[in-house]
Design a protein around this motif. Sequence first.
Motif, PDB file in Angstrom:
ATOM      1  N   LEU A 163      42.535  36.968  39.676  1.00  0.00           N
ATOM      2  CA  LEU A 163      43.103  38.115  38.766  1.00  0.00           C
ATOM      3  C   LEU A 163      44.094  36.703  38.494  1.00  0.00           C
ATOM      4  CD1 LEU A 163      42.729  41.309  39.032  1.00  0.00           C
ATOM      5  CD2 LEU A 163      41.987  39.948  37.356  1.00  0.00           C
ATOM      6  N   GLU A 164      44.813  36.216  39.197  1.00  0.00           N
ATOM      7  CA  GLU A 164      46.379  35.318  39.065  1.00  0.00           C
ATOM      8  C   GLU A 164      45.629  33.659  38.533  1.00  0.00           C
ATOM      9  OE1 GLU A 164      50.324  33.948  39.399  1.00  0.00           O
ATOM     10  OE2 GLU A 164      48.688  35.414  39.935  1.00  0.00           O
ATOM     11  N   ALA A 165      44.268  33.500  39.241  1.00  0.00           N
ATOM     12  CA  ALA A 165      43.612  32.124  38.451  1.00  0.00           C
ATOM     13  C   ALA A 165      43.788  32.154  36.966  1.00  0.00           C
ATOM     14  CB  ALA A 165      42.142  31.743  39.497  1.00  0.00           C
ATOM     15  N   TYR A 166      43.026  33.191  36.436  1.00  0.00           N
ATOM     16  CA  TYR A 166      43.107  33.479  34.952  1.00  0.00           C
ATOM     17  C   TYR A 166      44.355  33.642  34.797  1.00  0.00           C
ATOM     18  CZ  TYR A 166      38.346  34.016  35.916  1.00  0.00           C
ATOM     19  OH  TYR A 166      37.008  33.650  36.725  1.00  0.00           O
ATOM     20  N   ARG A 167      45.658  34.241  35.276  1.00  0.00           N
ATOM     21  CA  ARG A 167      47.304  34.720  34.669  1.00  0.00           C
ATOM     22  C   ARG A 167      47.461  33.051  34.678  1.00  0.00           C
ATOM     23  NH1 ARG A 167      47.905  37.878  38.686  1.00  0.00           N
ATOM     24  NH2 ARG A 167      47.390  40.646  37.892  1.00  0.00           N
ATOM     25  N   THR A 168      46.818  32.007  35.294  1.00  0.00           N
ATOM     26  CA  THR A 168      47.472  30.394  35.413  1.00  0.00           C
ATOM     27  C   THR A 168      46.616  29.310  34.117  1.00  0.00           C
ATOM     28  OG1 THR A 168      47.830  30.651  37.633  1.00  0.00           O
ATOM     29  CG2 THR A 168      46.741  28.463  36.076  1.00  0.00           C
ATOM     30  N   LEU A 169      45.736  29.954  34.512  1.00  0.00           N
ATOM     31  CA  LEU A 169      45.498  29.717  32.754  1.00  0.00           C
ATOM     32  C   LEU A 169      45.328  29.989  31.601  1.00  0.00           C
ATOM     33  CD1 LEU A 169      42.763  28.087  31.443  1.00  0.00           C
ATOM     34  CD2 LEU A 169      41.142  30.191  31.762  1.00  0.00           C
ATOM     35  N   ILE A 170      45.740  31.344  31.186  1.00  0.00           N
ATOM     36  CA  ILE A 170      46.501  31.953  30.375  1.00  0.00           C
ATOM     37  C   ILE A 170      47.570  31.481  29.819  1.00  0.00           C
ATOM     38  CG2 ILE A 170      47.097  33.963  29.428  1.00  0.00           C
ATOM     39  CD1 ILE A 170      44.865  35.614  30.670  1.00  0.00           C
ATOM     40  N   SER A 171      48.655  31.479  30.713  1.00  0.00           N
ATOM     41  CA  SER A 171      50.188  30.472  31.113  1.00  0.00           C
ATOM     42  C   SER A 171      50.577  29.048  30.777  1.00  0.00           C
ATOM     43  CB  SER A 171      50.745  30.450  32.396  1.00  0.00           C
ATOM     44  OG  SER A 171      50.148  29.884  32.902  1.00  0.00           O
ATOM     45  N   SER A 172      48.828  28.447  30.585  1.00  0.00           N
ATOM     46  CA  SER A 172      48.584  26.724  29.866  1.00  0.00           C
ATOM     47  C   SER A 172      48.109  26.876  28.231  1.00  0.00           C
ATOM     48  CB  SER A 172      47.968  26.748  31.120  1.00  0.00           C
ATOM     49  OG  SER A 172      47.115  26.275  30.509  1.00  0.00           O
ATOM     50  N   TYR A 173      48.375  28.201  28.104  1.00  0.00           N
ATOM     51  CA  TYR A 173      47.598  28.071  26.669  1.00  0.00           C
ATOM     52  C   TYR A 173      48.428  28.446  26.110  1.00  0.00           C
ATOM     53  CZ  TYR A 173      44.459  29.139  22.433  1.00  0.00           C
ATOM     54  OH  TYR A 173      43.363  29.760  21.658  1.00  0.00           O
ATOM     55  N   SER A 174      48.264  27.860  24.324  1.00  0.00           N
ATOM     56  CA  SER A 174      49.836  27.638  23.446  1.00  0.00           C
ATOM     57  C   SER A 174      50.227  28.771  22.956  1.00  0.00           C
ATOM     58  CB  SER A 174      49.499  27.188  22.816  1.00  0.00           C
ATOM     59  OG  SER A 174      48.496  26.650  21.682  1.00  0.00           O
ATOM     60  N   LYS A 175      48.664  29.864  22.468  1.00  0.00           N
ATOM     61  CA  LYS A 175      49.099  30.734  21.825  1.00  0.00           C
ATOM     62  C   LYS A 175      48.798  32.280  23.229  1.00  0.00           C
ATOM     63  CE  LYS A 175      46.823  28.452  17.854  1.00  0.00           C
ATOM     64  NZ  LYS A 175      46.140  28.246  17.151  1.00  0.00           N
ATOM     65  N   PRO A 176      49.126  33.505  22.489  1.00  0.00           N
ATOM     66  CA  PRO A 176      49.442  34.897  23.172  1.00  0.00           C
ATOM     67  C   PRO A 176      47.591  35.358  23.402  1.00  0.00           C
ATOM     68  CG  PRO A 176      49.518  35.414  21.328  1.00  0.00           C
ATOM     69  CD  PRO A 176      50.098  33.802  20.983  1.00  0.00           C
ATOM     70  N   VAL A 177      47.849  35.452  24.612  1.00  0.00           N
ATOM     71  CA  VAL A 177      46.488  35.890  25.047  1.00  0.00           C
ATOM     72  C   VAL A 177      46.472  37.273  25.907  1.00  0.00           C
ATOM     73  CG1 VAL A 177      44.112  35.852  26.740  1.00  0.00           C
ATOM     74  CG2 VAL A 177      44.799  33.502  25.079  1.00  0.00           C
ATOM     75  N   GLN A 178      46.247  38.095  26.258  1.00  0.00           N
ATOM     76  CA  GLN A 178      46.504  39.073  26.457  1.00  0.00           C
ATOM     77  C   GLN A 178      44.874  40.017  28.316  1.00  0.00           C
ATOM     78  OE1 GLN A 178      46.672  42.833  25.105  1.00  0.00           O
ATOM     79  NE2 GLN A 178      46.923  43.914  26.616  1.00  0.00           N
ATOM     80  N   LEU A 179      45.587  39.688  29.494  1.00  0.00           N
ATOM     81  CA  LEU A 179      44.806  40.130  30.155  1.00  0.00           C
ATOM     82  C   LEU A 179      44.124  41.587  30.260  1.00  0.00           C
ATOM     83  CD1 LEU A 179      43.234  38.324  32.394  1.00  0.00           C
ATOM     84  CD2 LEU A 179      44.953  38.694  33.539  1.00  0.00           C
ATOM     85  N   VAL A 180      43.480  41.717  29.930  1.00  0.00           N
ATOM     86  CA  VAL A 180      42.859  43.272  30.735  1.00  0.00           C
ATOM     87  C   VAL A 180      42.108  43.256  31.867  1.00  0.00           C
ATOM     88  CG1 VAL A 180      42.021  45.199  29.793  1.00  0.00           C
ATOM     89  CG2 VAL A 180      42.726  43.370  27.799  1.00  0.00           C
ATOM     90  N   GLU A 181      42.672  43.989  32.744  1.00  0.00           N
ATOM     91  CA  GLU A 181      42.307  44.195  34.213  1.00  0.00           C
ATOM     92  C   GLU A 181      41.340  45.271  34.372  1.00  0.00           C
ATOM     93  OE1 GLU A 181      45.445  42.981  36.718  1.00  0.00           O
ATOM     94  OE2 GLU A 181      46.398  41.517  35.835  1.00  0.00           O
TER      95      GLU A 181
END
Length: 440
Positions: free
Chosen positions: A47-65
């Motif tokens: 899950l931390e790996a996907y948070r890393t990917l999302i944090s590098s993206y310029s627009k908001p993405v919500q990770l639903v776990e």
Amino acid sequence: MPRKATALIRRLTALLLCAALAACGSNSADKDDTPVQLLVFGAPEELEAYRTLISSYSKPVQLVEASDREDLLARLATSIAGGSPPDLFLMNYRFYGQFAVKDAIEPLDERVAASGVIDPADYYPVAMDAFKWQGKQLCLPQNVSSLAVYYNRTLFEKYRVPLPKAGWTWNDLLTTATAMTRDKNGGVIRAAESEGAALRPAVHGLGIEPSIIRLAPFVWSNGADIVDDPVRPTRLTLDSPGAREALKNLVDLRLAYGVVPTDQEVEAEDDESRFVNGRLAMLLSSRRSTTTFRSITGFEWDVAPLPIYRQPAGILHSDAYCLTRGSRNKDAAWDFLEYAISAEGQKIIAATGRTVPSHIEVSTSPAFLGPAQPPRSAKVFLDAIPTVRALPTVSTWPEIEDVTGGILENALYRGDRLDDVIRQLDEQTRPLFARAEYPR
């Protein structure tokens, strides 16, 4: 045609298609401040790996776990039925068929054709093909992982046991697992001794999940098949000589040789945790274990290819991003999906250890093969790709895995008769194959 010219043509095509189909920003519900919802499950490190990917993206993405795969499947089914699904979900190819038959996944062919970022030729075909349903590309794969043997290199060197290597056989695996099954004083424990509580192994030689996805590559390696037709299967074919031999060797690991933990031991400490804690010498797992194992500080570990019978064979472990047909934020969701599987996005997620990139160029780059973090033999995963096969993608496959898993567990831990095991596997899965729907 030169690659730059091809890219230019693709960008022009993208503009024309966007104008003709209103594919860019046509969703009235799309808003810049509306986060894209991405449904995933995984260990904390994944899950931390996907948070890393999302944090590098310029627009908001919500990770639903989701808590696990079953929770993800249940949440997705419930939300689709209720008319409020997540925009995207990440799923293994073995499980998406049940949603494909309900027309719950948005085909991506037009968006891919209009993309100036994604060229299907840049990705491993075996991963792309696993997500095609009735001729349409429903999802786009992030990885082309396969099964490998993780091993505790420090423990092997301590006991002076030869390291696993390419070309080793099932008998080599068994010999190695036996040599690595040790008591608390470091002595080798034989199968007959391991049943006594006083001599119960402090270290087991091998961990393997009793499941159809662990059995399949060895059946294939032994020149047999697990189903009668890989495209439109109607039954399991584990009664063939090659399949019977592979199945018998798998279930013999516990009661005949004692190299794998008992069911009670696995319930108390799962194989992955046992490996992390230094109490398991080898573990058969996919690339997803790497994120967890990179937290290990007490010993050195690495990966080796699967042992073989007659010829090398591997099993595909591939996950893909799927866009739900009921998404109210499709354009924004596509933008993130496009980023996630682009070369840039795949380099980010590969660097976390989670994936064997489906993007061919990224898979051979330092983002994946770099020596800074283990495993040092990461190329093992790439070497397996030419021999990797996919399991059938049918709508009832999740049920088939559940049924076969219970039967194979009993076979491994209880020692059920092989003929009874094969008969049960056949009888209990035939009805599931009979009501299955197929991708082609």
